[in-house]
Design a protein around this motif. Sequence first.
Motif, PDB file in Angstrom:
ATOM      1  N   ALA A  64     -79.276  73.048 -46.950  1.00 22.69           N
ATOM      2  CA  ALA A  64     -79.794  71.848 -47.279  1.00 22.69           C
ATOM      3  C   ALA A  64     -79.480  71.369 -48.577  1.00 22.69           C
ATOM      4  CB  ALA A  64     -81.193  71.792 -46.876  1.00 22.69           C
ATOM      5  N   VAL A  65     -79.577  70.149 -48.819  1.00 22.60           N
ATOM      6  CA  VAL A  65     -79.297  69.297 -50.149  1.00 22.60           C
ATOM      7  C   VAL A  65     -80.484  68.296 -50.320  1.00 22.60           C
ATOM      8  CG1 VAL A  65     -76.848  69.737 -50.529  1.00 22.60           C
ATOM      9  CG2 VAL A  65     -77.677  67.764 -49.426  1.00 22.60           C
ATOM     10  N   ASP A  66     -80.847  68.038 -51.632  1.00 25.67           N
ATOM     11  CA  ASP A  66     -81.815  66.997 -51.827  1.00 25.67           C
ATOM     12  C   ASP A  66     -81.210  65.732 -52.050  1.00 25.67           C
ATOM     13  OD1 ASP A  66     -80.689  67.084 -54.302  1.00 25.67           O
ATOM     14  OD2 ASP A  66     -82.120  67.910 -55.511  1.00 25.67           O
ATOM     15  N   ASN A  67     -81.913  64.621 -52.476  1.00 26.59           N
ATOM     16  CA  ASN A  67     -81.609  63.075 -52.654  1.00 26.59           C
ATOM     17  C   ASN A  67     -80.142  62.971 -53.498  1.00 26.59           C
ATOM     18  OD1 ASN A  67     -83.500  62.303 -50.954  1.00 26.59           O
ATOM     19  ND2 ASN A  67     -84.896  61.814 -52.562  1.00 26.59           N
ATOM     20  N   ASN A  68     -80.125  64.088 -54.550  1.00 24.06           N
ATOM     21  CA  ASN A  68     -79.126  64.091 -55.441  1.00 24.06           C
ATOM     22  C   ASN A  68     -77.901  64.996 -54.865  1.00 24.06           C
ATOM     23  OD1 ASN A  68     -80.357  62.449 -57.096  1.00 24.06           O
ATOM     24  ND2 ASN A  68     -81.620  64.109 -57.956  1.00 24.06           N
ATOM     25  N   GLY A  69     -77.820  65.453 -53.828  1.00 25.07           N
ATOM     26  CA  GLY A  69     -76.851  66.113 -53.287  1.00 25.07           C
ATOM     27  C   GLY A  69     -76.774  67.656 -53.817  1.00 25.07           C
ATOM     28  N   ASN A  70     -77.897  68.089 -54.483  1.00 25.37           N
ATOM     29  CA  ASN A  70     -77.878  69.573 -54.962  1.00 25.37           C
ATOM     30  C   ASN A  70     -78.303  70.659 -54.004  1.00 25.37           C
ATOM     31  OD1 ASN A  70     -77.349  68.598 -57.641  1.00 25.37           O
ATOM     32  ND2 ASN A  70     -79.427  67.769 -57.999  1.00 25.37           N
ATOM     33  N   SER A  71     -77.654  71.366 -53.885  1.00 22.01           N
ATOM     34  CA  SER A  71     -77.893  72.601 -53.128  1.00 22.01           C
ATOM     35  C   SER A  71     -78.893  73.604 -53.837  1.00 22.01           C
ATOM     36  CB  SER A  71     -76.706  73.479 -52.594  1.00 22.01           C
ATOM     37  OG  SER A  71     -75.897  74.051 -53.825  1.00 22.01           O
ATOM     38  N   ALA A  72     -79.000  74.769 -53.162  1.00 20.99           N
ATOM     39  CA  ALA A  72     -80.011  75.771 -53.732  1.00 20.99           C
ATOM     40  C   ALA A  72     -79.209  76.556 -54.949  1.00 20.99           C
ATOM     41  CB  ALA A  72     -80.305  76.766 -52.765  1.00 20.99           C
ATOM     42  N   LEU A  73     -77.974  76.289 -54.682  1.00 22.06           N
ATOM     43  CA  LEU A  73     -77.205  77.272 -55.820  1.00 22.06           C
ATOM     44  C   LEU A  73     -77.301  76.116 -57.282  1.00 22.06           C
ATOM     45  CD1 LEU A  73     -75.779  79.485 -56.720  1.00 22.06           C
ATOM     46  CD2 LEU A  73     -73.646  78.510 -55.970  1.00 22.06           C
ATOM     47  N   HIS A  74     -77.092  74.795 -56.986  1.00 24.17           N
ATOM     48  CA  HIS A  74     -76.992  73.922 -57.953  1.00 24.17           C
ATOM     49  C   HIS A  74     -78.384  73.755 -58.604  1.00 24.17           C
ATOM     50  CE1 HIS A  74     -73.750  72.091 -55.906  1.00 24.17           C
ATOM     51  NE2 HIS A  74     -73.421  71.860 -56.876  1.00 24.17           N
ATOM     52  N   ILE A  75     -79.640  74.027 -57.987  1.00 28.74           N
ATOM     53  CA  ILE A  75     -80.937  73.963 -58.743  1.00 28.74           C
ATOM     54  C   ILE A  75     -81.261  75.386 -59.183  1.00 28.74           C
ATOM     55  CG2 ILE A  75     -83.351  73.916 -57.808  1.00 28.74           C
ATOM     56  CD1 ILE A  75     -82.629  72.102 -55.496  1.00 28.74           C
ATOM     57  N   ALA A  76     -80.615  76.250 -58.562  1.00 31.08           N
ATOM     58  CA  ALA A  76     -80.799  77.549 -59.373  1.00 31.08           C
ATOM     59  C   ALA A  76     -80.036  77.679 -60.844  1.00 31.08           C
ATOM     60  CB  ALA A  76     -80.052  78.670 -58.475  1.00 31.08           C
ATOM     61  N   ALA A  77     -79.101  76.812 -60.652  1.00 31.79           N
ATOM     62  CA  ALA A  77     -78.399  76.845 -62.211  1.00 31.79           C
ATOM     63  C   ALA A  77     -79.015  75.753 -63.014  1.00 31.79           C
ATOM     64  CB  ALA A  77     -76.842  76.075 -61.798  1.00 31.79           C
ATOM     65  N   MET A  78     -80.097  75.077 -62.694  1.00 33.58           N
ATOM     66  CA  MET A  78     -80.848  74.233 -63.710  1.00 33.58           C
ATOM     67  C   MET A  78     -81.883  75.376 -64.474  1.00 33.58           C
ATOM     68  SD  MET A  78     -81.454  70.925 -61.232  1.00 33.58           S
ATOM     69  CE  MET A  78     -80.030  70.004 -60.665  1.00 33.58           C
ATOM     70  N   PHE A  79     -82.214  74.625 -65.586  1.00 34.78           N
ATOM     71  CA  PHE A  79     -83.094  75.479 -66.613  1.00 34.78           C
ATOM     72  C   PHE A  79     -84.226  74.693 -66.811  1.00 34.78           C
ATOM     73  CE2 PHE A  79     -84.578  76.529 -70.932  1.00 34.78           C
ATOM     74  CZ  PHE A  79     -85.171  77.839 -70.612  1.00 34.78           C
ATOM     75  N   THR A  80     -85.482  75.230 -66.786  1.00 35.89           N
ATOM     76  CA  THR A  80     -86.643  74.457 -66.882  1.00 35.89           C
ATOM     77  C   THR A  80     -87.410  75.167 -68.101  1.00 35.89           C
ATOM     78  OG1 THR A  80     -88.041  76.129 -65.792  1.00 35.89           O
ATOM     79  CG2 THR A  80     -87.325  73.988 -64.564  1.00 35.89           C
ATOM     80  N   ASP A  81     -87.874  74.225 -69.070  1.00 38.07           N
ATOM     81  CA  ASP A  81     -88.153  74.501 -70.452  1.00 38.07           C
ATOM     82  C   ASP A  81     -89.781  75.302 -70.469  1.00 38.07           C
ATOM     83  OD1 ASP A  81     -86.134  72.970 -71.540  1.00 38.07           O
ATOM     84  OD2 ASP A  81     -87.108  71.500 -71.493  1.00 38.07           O
ATOM     85  N   HIS A  82     -90.440  75.438 -69.224  1.00 36.97           N
ATOM     86  CA  HIS A  82     -91.571  75.919 -69.410  1.00 36.97           C
ATOM     87  C   HIS A  82     -91.581  77.588 -69.374  1.00 36.97           C
ATOM     88  CE1 HIS A  82     -90.730  75.310 -65.053  1.00 36.97           C
ATOM     89  NE2 HIS A  82     -91.522  76.456 -64.838  1.00 36.97           N
TER      90      HIS A  82
END
Length: 407
Positions: free
Chosen positions: A168-186
């Motif tokens: 599945a992908v979100d509204n921006n077309g990001n898959s689970a792998l795209h989201i795992a590649a993102m970094f959160t500052d907390h």
Amino acid sequence: MIGTSEDGFGKAMPKLLDEAQRLGDLICKLFEQETQTNRSPIVSDKSQKKVMPKLLEEAQRLDSNWSPMETMCKAINQAAKKLGDELLSDIENKNEEKGELWTPILIAAKNGIKEMVESILICYPMAIHDVSPEKKNAVLLAVENRHPHVYKVLLKRANNMTDSVFGAVDNNGNSALHIAAMFTDHKPWLTPGAALQMQWEVKWFEYVKKSMRSNFFPVLNNDKESSQQIFTDKHKDLVKKGGKWLNDTATACSVVSTLIATVAFATSTTLPGGNKDTGIPALEMKPAFHLFAISSLVALCSSITSTIMFLAILTSRNQEKDFARYLPGKLLVGLTTLFVSILAVLVSFCSAHFFVLQKDLRMYALPIYVATCLPVTLFAIAQLPLYVDLIWVTFSKVPQPPLEDNA
């Protein structure tokens, strides 16, 4: 699944019940008049007259060949359907305004409550298809909020629905792998330091990637970005911070290891008691001399090894993939050999110094040597947390849950 709102139902239900009662009364009267006369019914009740204009308007659109009863029933059916659609639309709009399209499994996945996710999937397996307003299902939320334990549960429970759930992908077309590649500052991972945080980030990305078959996840999102491009872009600052921390640590430790190597070399070439005329050490038969010889050699070798490891860190390229095992592994080996070299130097000193105290001050030797080991003890206490974290992060295949999950 569509969430519910008490305000939406509170306002819509009276209207629905009122219309349903009017339509019910109208159907009864129509049926009576249809059976008594075969003519179009005439309704005089005030409450029914409020509904009749809508029904007659719909009836004009229907086939004129139908009987009056069939015509009015068709109109009633369409009016009821339209009313139901308006009710669902009103409820959905209110839920979207309040952000109430979050089902229990989505909330549990977002907050890392593994037990709740398991219970919900056992009772209602189809809940795994629920999505948030941003079209993120439980898998995407677990990956986004760094919950490996929830992700493992979803992997076990997906069964034959892997493609639809994990693809599945979100509204921006990001898959689970795209989201795992993102970094959160907390800083969600249960480890301090930018370098170890970066190591967890690399391992998390690789874990999600390897959890599915090759080329399973969509390559590009709506912005035409691949997961690797996102990972490189989002982790630039963390790579810089991690590289700086590693370089500072390696610089400080390499100075210490170089000094120990110098002392160990000088010690190993200066034998206590000197040599006989034949070149054989004068104290070679003493147990303390054997301990001195071995410890001085260990100190020299381990200090040189430590220096080489720290130099390897200082000359590394500090790329993202290097933080997975290469750089932390070098730091772990460097700290280990540095600690061994410090301990070996002290043992070498104590064994050589024993020949000075063995006659008159032999009884005071043990307290003196215990006090001499105090620097090693302080160093071990100071570096133990970092050392344990390095071992834990380096040899763990899957990142551990975030800090808030273990609070």
